[in-house]
Design a protein around this motif. Structure first.
Motif, short mmCIF file in Angstrom:
data_model
loop_
_atom_site.label_atom_id
_atom_site.label_comp_id
_atom_site.label_asym_id
_atom_site.label_seq_id
_atom_site.Cartn_x
_atom_site.Cartn_y
_atom_site.Cartn_z
N ALA A 162 7.98 -29.21 38.28
CA ALA A 162 7.23 -29.43 37.04
C ALA A 162 7.56 -28.37 36.00
CB ALA A 162 5.73 -29.45 37.32
N GLN A 163 7.72 -27.14 36.43
CA GLN A 163 8.09 -26.07 35.50
C GLN A 163 9.48 -26.33 34.90
OE1 GLN A 163 6.05 -23.61 34.41
NE2 GLN A 163 4.48 -24.56 35.67
N ALA A 164 10.40 -26.73 35.75
CA ALA A 164 11.77 -26.98 35.28
C ALA A 164 11.81 -28.18 34.34
CB ALA A 164 12.70 -27.20 36.46
N LEU A 165 11.16 -29.28 34.74
CA LEU A 165 11.16 -30.47 33.89
C LEU A 165 10.40 -30.25 32.59
CD1 LEU A 165 10.62 -33.30 36.53
CD2 LEU A 165 12.68 -32.81 35.22
N GLY A 166 9.29 -29.55 32.67
CA GLY A 166 8.52 -29.27 31.46
C GLY A 166 9.31 -28.46 30.45
N GLY A 167 10.07 -27.49 30.94
CA GLY A 167 10.90 -26.68 30.05
C GLY A 167 12.03 -27.48 29.43
N ARG A 168 12.64 -28.35 30.22
CA ARG A 168 13.75 -29.16 29.70
C ARG A 168 13.28 -30.23 28.71
NH1 ARG A 168 17.58 -29.96 34.90
NH2 ARG A 168 18.52 -27.91 34.79
N MET A 169 12.07 -30.75 28.97
CA MET A 169 11.56 -31.82 28.10
C MET A 169 10.83 -31.27 26.89
SD MET A 169 10.19 -34.44 31.04
CE MET A 169 9.47 -35.56 29.87
N GLY A 170 10.61 -29.97 26.87
CA GLY A 170 9.94 -29.36 25.73
C GLY A 170 8.46 -29.67 25.65
N LEU A 171 7.83 -29.83 26.80
CA LEU A 171 6.39 -30.12 26.81
C LEU A 171 5.59 -28.90 26.35
CD1 LEU A 171 6.04 -32.07 30.18
CD2 LEU A 171 6.06 -33.00 27.88
N PRO A 172 4.44 -29.13 25.75
CA PRO A 172 3.60 -28.00 25.32
C PRO A 172 3.17 -27.13 26.49
CG PRO A 172 2.80 -30.08 24.39
CD PRO A 172 3.87 -30.42 25.39
N ALA A 173 2.86 -25.88 26.18
CA ALA A 173 2.48 -24.92 27.21
C ALA A 173 1.21 -25.32 27.95
CB ALA A 173 2.31 -23.54 26.59
N ARG A 174 0.35 -26.10 27.32
CA ARG A 174 -0.91 -26.48 27.97
C ARG A 174 -0.64 -27.30 29.23
NH1 ARG A 174 -3.49 -30.94 23.91
NH2 ARG A 174 -1.68 -32.31 23.88
N TYR A 175 0.46 -28.06 29.25
CA TYR A 175 0.81 -28.81 30.45
C TYR A 175 1.30 -27.88 31.55
CZ TYR A 175 0.29 -32.96 27.59
OH TYR A 175 -0.22 -33.94 26.77
N ALA A 176 2.01 -26.86 31.17
CA ALA A 176 2.46 -25.87 32.15
C ALA A 176 1.24 -25.17 32.77
CB ALA A 176 3.38 -24.85 31.51
N PHE A 177 0.25 -24.84 31.94
CA PHE A 177 -0.96 -24.22 32.47
C PHE A 177 -1.72 -25.17 33.38
CE2 PHE A 177 -0.65 -21.28 28.74
CZ PHE A 177 -0.47 -20.13 29.49
N LEU A 178 -1.73 -26.45 33.05
CA LEU A 178 -2.39 -27.44 33.89
C LEU A 178 -1.75 -27.50 35.27
CD1 LEU A 178 -4.50 -29.71 34.08
CD2 LEU A 178 -2.74 -31.27 33.24
N VAL A 179 -0.43 -27.51 35.29
CA VAL A 179 0.30 -27.52 36.57
C VAL A 179 0.05 -26.21 37.32
CG1 VAL A 179 2.60 -27.56 37.62
CG2 VAL A 179 2.05 -29.12 35.76
N ASP A 180 0.03 -25.09 36.61
CA ASP A 180 -0.24 -23.80 37.24
C ASP A 180 -1.62 -23.78 37.89
OD1 ASP A 180 2.21 -22.89 36.40
OD2 ASP A 180 1.42 -21.72 34.72
N PHE A 181 -2.62 -24.28 37.17
CA PHE A 181 -3.97 -24.27 37.73
C PHE A 181 -4.10 -25.22 38.92
CE2 PHE A 181 -5.45 -22.72 33.42
CZ PHE A 181 -5.64 -21.42 33.88
N ALA A 182 -3.42 -26.34 38.88
CA ALA A 182 -3.44 -27.27 40.02
C ALA A 182 -2.78 -26.61 41.24
CB ALA A 182 -2.73 -28.57 39.66
#
Length: 78
Positions: A34-54
């Motif tokens: 999720a971290q790798a895909l989120g970075g490549r797709m340019g998703l907002p940081a809030r999604y990265a935090f959501l994945v981190d908290f999960a």
């Protein structure tokens, strides 16, 4: 062959330990992907935090269950 109640409990504890191992492994793989895909797709940081908290929630659950398993095995010996 006669199975004792202690043997059944040992099997249940082993099954829970395997479940914890699977949860830890899958959580780590999903988190890294999720971290790798989120970075490549340019998703907002809030999604990265959501994945981190999960992932943190899954790791906390695994820690709690591991602690309970450790206590159960310790109590079975004594």
């Amino acid at each position: 062959m006669h199975v004792t109640a202690g043997g059944d409990q040992d099997r249940a504890l082993a099954r829970q330990a395997r479940l914890v191992a699977v949860v830890i492994a899958v959580t780590m793989l999903v988190w890294v992907a999720a971290q790798a895909l989120g970075g490549r797709m340019g998703l907002p940081a809030r999604y990265a935090f959501l994945v981190d908290f999960a992932a943190l929630a899954a790791f906390v659950w695994a820690l709690v269950v591991t602690f309970r398993l450790w206590r159960a095995r310790r109590n079975n010996r004594g």
